[in-house]
Design an enzyme around this catalytic site. Structure first.
Site, PDB file in Angstrom:
ATOM      1  N   THR A   1      -6.024  -1.064  10.381  1.00  0.00           N
ATOM      2  CA  THR A   1      -6.828  -2.115   9.746  1.00  0.00           C
ATOM      3  C   THR A   1      -8.179  -2.283  10.431  1.00  0.00           C
ATOM      4  OG1 THR A   1      -6.914  -4.517   9.459  1.00  0.00           O
ATOM      5  CG2 THR A   1      -5.539  -3.742  11.231  1.00  0.00           C
ATOM      6  N   ASP A   2      -9.137  -2.815   9.693  1.00  0.00           N
ATOM      7  CA  ASP A   2     -10.442  -3.148  10.288  1.00  0.00           C
ATOM      8  C   ASP A   2     -10.334  -4.373  11.211  1.00  0.00           C
ATOM      9  OD1 ASP A   2     -10.072  -5.138   8.362  1.00  0.00           O
ATOM     10  OD2 ASP A   2     -11.995  -4.831   7.359  1.00  0.00           O
ATOM     11  N   GLU A   3      -9.208  -5.098  11.128  1.00  0.00           N
ATOM     12  CA  GLU A   3      -9.091  -6.329  11.919  1.00  0.00           C
ATOM     13  C   GLU A   3      -9.045  -6.047  13.421  1.00  0.00           C
ATOM     14  OE1 GLU A   3      -6.490  -9.329  10.322  1.00  0.00           O
ATOM     15  OE2 GLU A   3      -6.664  -8.500   8.307  1.00  0.00           O
TER      16      GLU A   3
ATOM     17  N   TYR B   1      -1.304 -10.222  14.945  1.00  0.00           N
ATOM     18  CA  TYR B   1      -1.227  -9.068  14.031  1.00  0.00           C
ATOM     19  C   TYR B   1      -2.218  -7.994  14.450  1.00  0.00           C
ATOM     20  CZ  TYR B   1      -2.475  -6.193  10.002  1.00  0.00           C
ATOM     21  OH  TYR B   1      -2.787  -5.121   9.193  1.00  0.00           O
TER      22      TYR B   1
ATOM     23  N   TYR C   1      -8.714 -21.854   2.982  1.00  0.00           N
ATOM     24  CA  TYR C   1      -8.750 -22.228   4.401  1.00  0.00           C
ATOM     25  C   TYR C   1     -10.176 -22.611   4.824  1.00  0.00           C
ATOM     26  CZ  TYR C   1      -4.225 -19.754   4.906  1.00  0.00           C
ATOM     27  OH  TYR C   1      -2.920 -19.326   4.798  1.00  0.00           O
TER      28      TYR C   1
ATOM     29  N   ALA D   1       4.828  -1.801   8.701  1.00  0.00           N
ATOM     30  CA  ALA D   1       4.268  -2.779   9.633  1.00  0.00           C
ATOM     31  C   ALA D   1       4.634  -4.177   9.165  1.00  0.00           C
ATOM     32  CB  ALA D   1       2.745  -2.653   9.686  1.00  0.00           C
ATOM     33  N   GLU D   2       4.555  -5.101  10.085  1.00  0.00           N
ATOM     34  CA  GLU D   2       4.437  -6.513   9.712  1.00  0.00           C
ATOM     35  C   GLU D   2       2.947  -6.690   9.473  1.00  0.00           C
ATOM     36  OE1 GLU D   2       6.617  -8.864   9.122  1.00  0.00           O
ATOM     37  OE2 GLU D   2       8.338  -7.614   9.608  1.00  0.00           O
TER      38      GLU D   2
ATOM     39  N   ASN E   1      -7.108  -4.677   1.294  1.00  0.00           N
ATOM     40  CA  ASN E   1      -6.749  -4.025   0.030  1.00  0.00           C
ATOM     41  C   ASN E   1      -6.346  -5.057  -1.011  1.00  0.00           C
ATOM     42  OD1 ASN E   1      -5.373  -0.763   0.466  1.00  0.00           O
ATOM     43  ND2 ASN E   1      -6.681  -1.781   1.932  1.00  0.00           N
TER      44      ASN E   1
ATOM     45  N   ILE F   1       0.841  -1.208   0.000  1.00  0.00           N
ATOM     46  CA  ILE F   1       0.000   0.000   0.000  1.00  0.00           C
ATOM     47  C   ILE F   1       0.871   1.251   0.000  1.00  0.00           C
ATOM     48  CG2 ILE F   1      -1.892   1.219   1.124  1.00  0.00           C
ATOM     49  CD1 ILE F   1      -2.701  -1.389   2.469  1.00  0.00           C
TER      50      ILE F   1
ATOM     51  N   ARG G   1      -7.020 -21.612   9.157  1.00  0.00           N
ATOM     52  CA  ARG G   1      -6.090 -20.758   9.912  1.00  0.00           C
ATOM     53  C   ARG G   1      -6.523 -20.738  11.378  1.00  0.00           C
ATOM     54  NH1 ARG G   1      -6.185 -14.649   7.898  1.00  0.00           N
ATOM     55  NH2 ARG G   1      -4.429 -15.223   6.569  1.00  0.00           N
TER      56      ARG G   1
ATOM     57  N   LYS H   1      -1.629  -4.145  15.950  1.00  0.00           N
ATOM     58  CA  LYS H   1      -2.150  -2.938  15.296  1.00  0.00           C
ATOM     59  C   LYS H   1      -3.069  -2.170  16.257  1.00  0.00           C
ATOM     60  CE  LYS H   1      -1.649  -1.646  11.617  1.00  0.00           C
ATOM     61  NZ  LYS H   1      -0.604  -0.786  10.976  1.00  0.00           N
TER      62      LYS H   1
HETATM   63  P1  NAD Z   1       3.393  -4.753   3.433  1.00  0.00           P
HETATM   64  O1  NAD Z   1       3.725  -5.896   4.317  1.00  0.00           O
HETATM   65  O2  NAD Z   1       3.202  -4.982   1.968  1.00  0.00           O
HETATM   66  O3  NAD Z   1       4.541  -3.632   3.560  1.00  0.00           O
HETATM   67  C1  NAD Z   1       5.089  -3.242   4.787  1.00  0.00           C
HETATM   68  C2  NAD Z   1       6.328  -2.383   4.508  1.00  0.00           C
HETATM   69  O4  NAD Z   1       6.863  -1.960   5.760  1.00  0.00           O
HETATM   70  C3  NAD Z   1       7.441  -3.150   3.777  1.00  0.00           C
HETATM   71  O5  NAD Z   1       7.974  -2.343   2.752  1.00  0.00           O
HETATM   72  C4  NAD Z   1       8.472  -3.396   4.869  1.00  0.00           C
HETATM   73  O6  NAD Z   1       9.807  -3.467   4.379  1.00  0.00           O
HETATM   74  C5  NAD Z   1       8.271  -2.181   5.755  1.00  0.00           C
HETATM   75  N1  NAD Z   1       8.695  -2.415   7.144  1.00  0.00           N
HETATM   76  C6  NAD Z   1       8.398  -3.479   7.938  1.00  0.00           C
HETATM   77  N2  NAD Z   1       9.001  -3.331   9.145  1.00  0.00           N
HETATM   78  C7  NAD Z   1       9.656  -2.147   9.110  1.00  0.00           C
HETATM   79  C8  NAD Z   1      10.433  -1.429  10.061  1.00  0.00           C
HETATM   80  N3  NAD Z   1      10.665  -1.919  11.285  1.00  0.00           N
HETATM   81  N4  NAD Z   1      10.953  -0.240   9.695  1.00  0.00           N
HETATM   82  C9  NAD Z   1      10.728   0.272   8.463  1.00  0.00           C
HETATM   83  N5  NAD Z   1      10.007  -0.358   7.517  1.00  0.00           N
HETATM   84  C10 NAD Z   1       9.473  -1.550   7.845  1.00  0.00           C
HETATM   85  O7  NAD Z   1       2.128  -4.065   4.081  1.00  0.00           O
HETATM   86  P2  NAD Z   1       0.878  -3.366   3.378  1.00  0.00           P
HETATM   87  O8  NAD Z   1      -0.084  -4.391   2.965  1.00  0.00           O
HETATM   88  O9  NAD Z   1       1.373  -2.386   2.384  1.00  0.00           O
HETATM   89  O10 NAD Z   1       0.252  -2.591   4.617  1.00  0.00           O
HETATM   90  C11 NAD Z   1       0.594  -1.230   4.900  1.00  0.00           C
HETATM   91  C12 NAD Z   1      -0.136  -0.789   6.153  1.00  0.00           C
HETATM   92  O11 NAD Z   1      -1.540  -0.909   5.940  1.00  0.00           O
HETATM   93  C13 NAD Z   1       0.176  -1.657   7.376  1.00  0.00           C
HETATM   94  O12 NAD Z   1       0.262  -0.813   8.495  1.00  0.00           O
HETATM   95  C14 NAD Z   1      -1.020  -2.590   7.499  1.00  0.00           C
HETATM   96  O13 NAD Z   1      -1.249  -2.953   8.844  1.00  0.00           O
HETATM   97  C15 NAD Z   1      -2.130  -1.706   6.961  1.00  0.00           C
HETATM   98  N6  NAD Z   1      -3.248  -2.460   6.348  1.00  0.00           N
HETATM   99  C16 NAD Z   1      -3.033  -3.296   5.291  1.00  0.00           C
HETATM  100  C17 NAD Z   1      -4.123  -3.955   4.706  1.00  0.00           C
HETATM  101  C18 NAD Z   1      -3.961  -4.848   3.502  1.00  0.00           C
HETATM  102  O14 NAD Z   1      -4.963  -5.381   3.009  1.00  0.00           O
HETATM  103  N7  NAD Z   1      -2.769  -5.043   2.963  1.00  0.00           N
HETATM  104  C19 NAD Z   1      -5.403  -3.772   5.219  1.00  0.00           C
HETATM  105  C20 NAD Z   1      -5.579  -2.938   6.304  1.00  0.00           C
HETATM  106  C21 NAD Z   1      -4.496  -2.253   6.844  1.00  0.00           C
HETATM  107  P1  TYD Z   2      -5.323 -12.486   3.644  1.00  0.00           P
HETATM  108  O1  TYD Z   2      -5.062 -11.998   2.256  1.00  0.00           O
HETATM  109  O2  TYD Z   2      -4.215 -13.178   4.349  1.00  0.00           O
HETATM  110  O3  TYD Z   2      -5.861 -11.246   4.485  1.00  0.00           O
HETATM  111  P2  TYD Z   2      -6.458 -11.194   6.012  1.00  0.00           P
HETATM  112  O4  TYD Z   2      -6.148 -12.426   6.720  1.00  0.00           O
HETATM  113  O5  TYD Z   2      -5.695 -10.021   6.557  1.00  0.00           O
HETATM  114  O6  TYD Z   2      -7.919 -10.931   5.855  1.00  0.00           O
HETATM  115  O7  TYD Z   2      -6.562 -13.481   3.618  1.00  0.00           O
HETATM  116  C1  TYD Z   2      -7.836 -13.083   3.169  1.00  0.00           C
HETATM  117  C2  TYD Z   2      -8.799 -14.215   3.441  1.00  0.00           C
HETATM  118  O8  TYD Z   2      -8.434 -15.353   2.633  1.00  0.00           O
HETATM  119  C3  TYD Z   2      -8.765 -14.706   4.871  1.00  0.00           C
HETATM  120  O9  TYD Z   2     -10.097 -15.080   5.255  1.00  0.00           O
HETATM  121  C4  TYD Z   2      -7.893 -15.944   4.825  1.00  0.00           C
HETATM  122  C5  TYD Z   2      -8.165 -16.497   3.444  1.00  0.00           C
HETATM  123  N1  TYD Z   2      -7.026 -17.210   2.799  1.00  0.00           N
HETATM  124  C6  TYD Z   2      -7.220 -18.487   2.274  1.00  0.00           C
HETATM  125  O10 TYD Z   2      -8.319 -19.060   2.323  1.00  0.00           O
HETATM  126  N2  TYD Z   2      -6.155 -19.106   1.680  1.00  0.00           N
HETATM  127  C7  TYD Z   2      -4.928 -18.526   1.609  1.00  0.00           C
HETATM  128  O11 TYD Z   2      -3.979 -19.153   1.078  1.00  0.00           O
HETATM  129  C8  TYD Z   2      -4.756 -17.210   2.140  1.00  0.00           C
HETATM  130  C9  TYD Z   2      -3.420 -16.507   2.083  1.00  0.00           C
HETATM  131  C10 TYD Z   2      -5.847 -16.574   2.731  1.00  0.00           C
END
Ligand code: NAD
Ligand code: TYD
Length: 354
Positions: free
Chosen positions: A134-136, A160, A217, A85-86, A190, A14, A292, A164
């Protein structure tokens, strides 16, 4: 007014979409990315910006206080957009440590450093700390329950989401205690370009291209509410320009769908757009696997506050956003193929085969 914006985690999924969006739509602003380049960070995501004079990249950890202090001062940062974030639930089940470190300690370090910087500058009212969450954090919804609003109580269920939630509480407390101009956004799942292969949508798309099983899953009836990452970027733009400090805004795409239905739709679109799939129809690859641990049943986001107060609307439907995304993965093998490294294979084996 011109911003000097520090984007943490700007090499991730993102964060990099946001940086690319911001550079295109606000070319007067300076963008500084701070990213530790963990397994999820990838400089290729920022390739279009490397030569731009108002873009710079710093390789470093948000937990490193001196580093963060120096960046805020030297770059005269006015805005932090905090994505670092992780972010993967399955990894937080295998190894929660890194989640507490980056998500809680890292956010705390950024808040402390930004507080100091803002106070030294005499508390400029236009400074912003945007905390992307996150909404989680709201936990799991019953099937008939109304979608999460900004006042839904926190009930995180995974390491996770708990980490958050901790970081959200810190961002909130820094506004209430110090008047630090923080804003929190809580968004739903996203999807889009540059999404690391471990997450549901890219994983299914890549496995279809490779003719590998599509692991679902449990019973596949879990529901997620999907948000196209480009719509997330326009929402964050609205929040940064028009949002009120101390507030929380939920961001969602109004696309609730069961995992199994989503994977079937992915299969259908992939069969249409890629004539040379190893296995066709690709839905033959669907495989049910062990659930999971602690798997949340349903997430759904009510983003009417953002829509009404900041006049934001998502533009993609699940179908249009998904088509664009899947086509991007079909066209960009050179982006995702190197990510299927030995480390990634080890992770994959741990989650899916052990
Ligand atoms: P991502 O895992 O793709 O990217 C995380 C980035 O943070 C990576 O580039 C990583 O190198 C960097 N990073 C990790 N630890 C670090 C540290 N200690 N110092 C500096 N950089 C560090 O994550 P994403 O999917 O892009 O998510 C971005 C944000 O949005 C996160 O805070 C996540 O919780 C939030 N979010 C993501 C989703 C989603 O669907 N992906 C949904 C809701 C919220
Ligand atoms: P994910 O993309 O890991 O996002 P989140 O757990 O943050 O919602 O997973 C989205 C949904 O898909 C979640 O309900 C778990 C499920 N899932 C599977 O069924 N199989 C998979 O291999 C993965 C990665 C996720």
């Amino acid at each position: 007014m011109k911003k000097n914006i520090l984007v943490t985690g700007g090499a991730g999924f993102i964060g990099s979409n946001f940086v690319n969006y911001w550079a295109e739509n606000h070319p007067q602003d300076n963008i500084i990315v701070l990213d530790a380049l963990t397994y999820a960070g990838n400089l290729d995501n920022l390739a279009y910006l490397q030569d731009k004079p108002n873009f710079s990249f710093i390789h470093g950890d948000i937990c490193h206080r001196t580093l963060v202090d120096n960046i805020l001062e030297k770059e005269n940062i006015t805005t932090i957009a905090h994505f670092a974030a992780e972010s993967h639930v399955d990894r937080s089940i295998l190894n929660p440590n890194a989640f507490i470190q980056t998500n809680v300690i890292g956010t705390f370090t950024l808040l402390e450093s930004f507080r100091h910087h803002w106070q030294v500058q005499n508390q400029p009212p236009e400074y912003r700390f945007l905390h992307v969450s996150t909404d989680e954090v709201y936990g799991s919804l019953e099937m008939e329950a109304p979608a999460f609003t900004e006042t839904t109580p926190y009930a995180p269920n995974s390491p996770y989401s708990a980490s958050k939630a901790g970081s959200d509480h810190l961002a909130r407390a820094y506004y209430h205690t110090y008047n630090l101009p923080t804003i929190i956004t809580n968004c739903s799942n996203n999807y889009g370009a540059y999404h690391f292969p471990e997450k549901l949508i890219p994983l299914m798309c890549i496995n279809i291209l490779l003719g590998k099983p599509l692991p679902i899953y449990g019973d596949g009836q879990n529901i997620r509410d999907w948000l196209y990452v480009k719509d997330h970027c326009t929402a964050l733009d609205a929040v940064l320009h028009k949002g009120k400090t101390g507030e929380t805004y939920n961001v969602g795409g109004n696309n609730e769908v069961k995992n199994l239905d989503l994977v079937k739709l992915i299969c259908q679109i992939m069969d249409e757009i890629e004539p040379n799939l190893p296995i066709k129809p690709s839905s033959q690859l669907i495989t049910f696997v062990k659930d999971r641990a602690g798997h949340d049943r349903r997430y759904a986001i009510n983003s009417s506050k953002l829509q009404k107060e900041l006049n934001w609307q998502p533009s993609a439907t699940l179908e249009t956003g998904l088509r664009e995304t899947l086509q991007w993965y079909v066209n960009n093998r050179q982006w995702w193929q190197p990510l299927l490294s030995e480390n990634y294979q080890n992770y994959y084996q741990q989650v899916y085969e052990e």
